[in-house]
Write an enzyme that holds these catalytic residues in place. Structure first.
Site: not given
Length: 319
Positions: A229, A231, A260, A279, A281
């Protein structure tokens, strides 16, 4: 009168703050163009804003004294004028509880996902197959958390309540609340064989970019699970693919990626016993209220001259 600029996706939580801080003027950043009414701002409360406008705000709001970002880290709040203003001493802080709360809950959910073999059962259900499987205890297991900032601490607090032993890793090995012990990053690879669960919850710096590679995966237990969580650039993706396909580690939950959105042809999509999330979380319905509370607390501190919470402590490293 102190003047606060705020971005559009924070608008829903501003009215109570106006009542709570009657001596403060709040101005919405409306649209993608710079306006003269922004120039005398003292404070910028930033969530999403296009990079070009953010850089212009940094360059033309000469009275700006404090930037508060809603993210867990500062690395996405960049640009030439931002870097210059930080170097000149602009105060910068982040929300201390909003996203860390959600991300810590995500980590605990990811642990249970694998401990209770939910991926296995979901796969069996898709085939209408009655397939049993042995779960593993979470209580008594060891959680290794890279990063002892707010995300790491919130995770440690929840993991400890579940009976887990939580070891932390930070740059210097300095003690941190919620961890039975902490170790410096420079010697952290020796901890990998101890861990049932390895969580990456730290920012990317020159010293840790790509640190989790072939040697580190080889040091991990074959029943260990990786949860990222932090990078994507913390991991050498080719080494992760090899570790997962060879069975060197048991599973993974990945929320962040070096590129991403993740390209459709990435081999990460098809890794065994792996869950990918885009992405998200940090995403939770309680975030707006927590963001408002974090900002309101810091605004009160700013107005009274007290130290702020969540201040960027090491600008040269981006956190």
């Amino acid at each position: 009168m102190t003047h606060v600029l705020y971005t559009a996706n924070l608008a829903s939580v501003v009215p109570p703050l106006v009542e709570r801080h009657p001596g403060v003027r709040f101005t919405l950043i409306d649209g993608d163009e710079f306006r003269d009414e922004y120039r005398d701002a003292d404070i910028l409360w930033r969530s999403w804003v296009i990079p070009e406008l953010f850089d212009q705000l940094m360059g033309e709001c000469l009275d700006l004294k404090w930037l508060h970002v809603t993210s867990a880290g500062f690395d996405w709040a960049g640009g030439p004028n931002f870097d210059r203003r930080i170097a000149e001493g602009l105060l910068s802080s982040r929300s201390s509880t909003a996203y860390p709360t959600a991300i810590a809950e995500y980590v605990i959910a990811a642990i249970h996902l694998h401990a209770r073999r939910f991926l296995h059962f979901a796969d069996a259900q898709s085939r209408r197959e009655w397939s049993s499987g042995l779960a593993r205890d979470v209580a008594g297991s060891t959680l290794l958390v890279y990063g002892t900032g707010s995300i790491g601490r919130f995770t440690a607090e929840r993991a400890e309540a579940l009976g887990m032993t939580v070891i932390g890793v930070n740059r210097t090995g300095s003690a941190a609340e919620g961890f039975v012990r902490t170790e410096p990053f420079s010697s952290s690879s020796a901890l990998l064989p101890e861990a049932d669960w390895v969580v990456l919850a730290m920012p990317v710096t020159p010293e840790n970019r790509g640190f989790l590679g072939a040697a580190e995966f080889a040091a991990m237990r074959d029943d260990a699970v990786l949860i990222n969580v932090g990078r994507g650039a913390l991991i050498v993706e080719e080494s992760l693919v090899e570790a997962m396909t060879s069975g060197a580690i048991a599973g993974a939950v990945l929320d962040v990626f070096e590129q991403e959105p993740l390209p459709a042809d990435s081999p990460l999509w098809t890794l065994p016993n792996t869950l990918l999330t885009p992405h998200t979380s940090y995403s939770s319905d309680g975030n707006p209220q927590r963001l408002a509370e974090d900002f309101s607390e810091n605004l009160g501190r700013f107005l009274s001259g007290r130290p702020l919470l969540g201040v960027m402590s090491q600008p040269q490293l981006g956190y």
